[in-house]
Scaffold this motif. Structure first.
Motif, mmCIF file in Angstrom:
data_model
loop_
_atom_site.group_PDB
_atom_site.id
_atom_site.type_symbol
_atom_site.label_atom_id
_atom_site.label_comp_id
_atom_site.label_asym_id
_atom_site.label_seq_id
_atom_site.Cartn_x
_atom_site.Cartn_y
_atom_site.Cartn_z
ATOM 1 N N THR A 144 0.835 -1.199 0.000
ATOM 2 C CA THR A 144 0.000 0.000 0.000
ATOM 3 C C THR A 144 0.872 1.252 0.000
ATOM 4 O O THR A 144 0.620 2.204 -0.751
ATOM 5 N N GLU A 145 1.923 1.253 0.835
ATOM 6 C CA GLU A 145 2.810 2.410 0.864
ATOM 7 C C GLU A 145 3.589 2.540 -0.444
ATOM 8 O O GLU A 145 3.773 3.656 -0.947
ATOM 9 N N LEU A 146 4.026 1.420 -1.010
ATOM 10 C CA LEU A 146 4.727 1.473 -2.294
ATOM 11 C C LEU A 146 3.842 2.074 -3.384
ATOM 12 O O LEU A 146 4.305 2.870 -4.210
ATOM 13 N N ALA A 147 2.573 1.696 -3.371
ATOM 14 C CA ALA A 147 1.657 2.251 -4.369
ATOM 15 C C ALA A 147 1.508 3.760 -4.190
ATOM 16 O O ALA A 147 1.447 4.501 -5.185
ATOM 17 N N LEU A 148 1.458 4.225 -2.948
ATOM 18 C CA LEU A 148 1.372 5.668 -2.705
ATOM 19 C C LEU A 148 2.635 6.378 -3.188
ATOM 20 O O LEU A 148 2.569 7.451 -3.803
ATOM 21 N N LEU A 149 3.792 5.781 -2.925
ATOM 22 C CA LEU A 149 5.047 6.382 -3.373
ATOM 23 C C LEU A 149 5.144 6.397 -4.893
ATOM 24 O O LEU A 149 5.600 7.373 -5.499
ATOM 25 N N VAL B 109 -8.289 -7.716 9.315
ATOM 26 C CA VAL B 109 -7.213 -7.377 8.372
ATOM 27 C C VAL B 109 -5.876 -7.338 9.109
ATOM 28 O O VAL B 109 -4.860 -7.849 8.623
ATOM 29 N N LEU B 110 -5.870 -6.742 10.288
ATOM 30 C CA LEU B 110 -4.647 -6.648 11.085
ATOM 31 C C LEU B 110 -4.172 -8.020 11.548
ATOM 32 O O LEU B 110 -2.974 -8.325 11.493
ATOM 33 N N HIS B 111 -5.104 -8.862 12.005
ATOM 34 C CA HIS B 111 -4.719 -10.190 12.500
ATOM 35 C C HIS B 111 -4.042 -11.002 11.403
ATOM 36 O O HIS B 111 -2.996 -11.622 11.634
ATOM 37 N N ASN C 9 -8.585 2.689 0.301
ATOM 38 C CA ASN C 9 -9.174 1.993 1.446
ATOM 39 C C ASN C 9 -8.992 2.739 2.767
ATOM 40 O O ASN C 9 -9.549 2.329 3.780
ATOM 41 N N GLN C 10 -8.189 3.791 2.733
ATOM 42 C CA GLN C 10 -7.855 4.523 3.964
ATOM 43 C C GLN C 10 -7.177 3.587 4.983
ATOM 44 O O GLN C 10 -7.429 3.646 6.181
ATOM 45 N N TRP C 11 -6.284 2.725 4.460
ATOM 46 C CA TRP C 11 -5.547 1.798 5.307
ATOM 47 C C TRP C 11 -4.192 2.361 5.736
ATOM 48 O O TRP C 11 -3.640 1.937 6.747
#
Length: 321
Positions: free
Chosen positions: A62-67, A202-204, A310-312
């Motif tokens: 998710t962070e890679l996609a934002l970057l 999702v976290l688990h 997703n606001q994750w």
């Protein structure tokens, strides 16, 4: 090690003495708990890279996609002449996206990490791919006092702290780090990734992957203690435990004793009851507004924010004016 890359290496014996002292303190306190920084020897760093590619582990992709989508906009916040300091640099995977959006002749890159061999290998690869980039790796614990190289004339210092690693800190530790960063980045700023509050299922799944890579990563703390410090404990005496604690908005990771046992370290013996744990990590989840308030109290001015659909996850720019 490639020519032109400077390396400052701590004495290994001093590092091992610190590990031993911290582990003794961790085992003597109640409840037992140790800093997650001891995950990251060469083996632990390699295991974490594997975790980042797991289907259950959403933060990295998710962070890679934002970057990938916003690197140019993020880099525009830095200015043209910068010393870019990456805290907990690891494999240098994410920072490459920022560097690709920046003119290398105006960038002085200082990746900082506690795992020397892993950092140097990553810097060697980066030096091949970016021959015009000035790279000055610093092997250090960025949460403790350290000395950064001086900035080039006309440059300002900016920080990069991806991966939601700030979540591994207690609120007091997060405040202390942000205050340290605000002081050494004064006149520049900090680009930081945070994991957002979301559904517990999702976290688990993210911290209990089907392949057991996270479990091996967690167990590596004790395997490292066995290899480096001569720690003794029964084979199969501990198991991986990870769960979401809603009261603290955090994932907790523990090593849980599967039986009553004794862990021997040096001339000390530490008792574990069945089910008793060594708390190895927590990962706090934030709201954007809550984290901005924390950063503001530490001396930063909130700036632009980038989030996924997703606001994750969120990446925040914080001015250190």
């Amino acid at each position: 090690m490639k020519p032109g890359i400077e390396w400052r290496q701590p004495r290994a014996s001093a590092e091992q003495r610190q590990f031993a002292a911290d582990l003794h303190a961790a085992l003597a306190r109640a409840p037992k708990a140790i800093s997650p920084k001891y995950f990251y020897d060469e083996t632990g760093s390699r295991l974490f890279e594997q975790i980042c590619d797991l289907p259950e582990y959403y933060p990295t992709r998710t962070e890679l996609a934002l970057l990938q989508a916003h690197a140019a906009d993020m880099a525009a916040q830095f200015g043209p002449q910068v010393q870019l300091v990456e805290y907990g640099a690891g494999a240098l995977r994410k920072v490459r996206l920022l560097l690709d959006a920046m003119p290398h002749d105006g960038v002085q890159f200082v990746p900082m990490d506690i795992s020397g061999p892993h950092l140097l290998a990553a810097c060697d690869g980066l030096a091949v791919d970016c021959p015009g980039l000035a790279i000055q790796p610093l092997v250090a614990d960025f949460t403790r006092p350290h000395t950064l190289p001086p900035c080039a004339d006309g440059s300002r210092r900016v920080g990069f702290f991806p991966g939601s690693s700030i979540g591994n800190f207690t609120p007091a530790e997060a405040d202390a780090f942000l205050r340290l960063a605000a002081a050494e980045l004064k006149g520049g700023g900090l680009l930081i990734g945070i994991d957002l509050v979301k559904d517990a299922h999702v976290l688990h799944a993210a911290y209990n992957d089907a392949r057991g890579v996270t479990a091996a990563f967690n167990m590596n703390v004790l395997e490292r203690a066995r290899a480096e410090l001569g720690a003794e404990f029964p084979s199969g005496g501990f198991e991986h435990l990870a769960f979401y604690n809603p009261a603290y908005r955090r994932i907790e990771m523990h090593l849980r004793a599967t039986q009553p046992l004794v862990l021997r370290l040096g001339d000390q013996s530490y008792m574990f009851n069945e089910g008793e744990t060594l708390h190895t990590e927590h990962s706090h989840k934030y709201t954007v507004s809550g984290f901005q308030a924390l950063a503001q109290r530490a001396g930063f001015k909130p700036g632009k924010v980038w989030t996924d659909a997703n606001q994750w996850f969120a990446v925040l720019w914080l001015e250190a004016s």
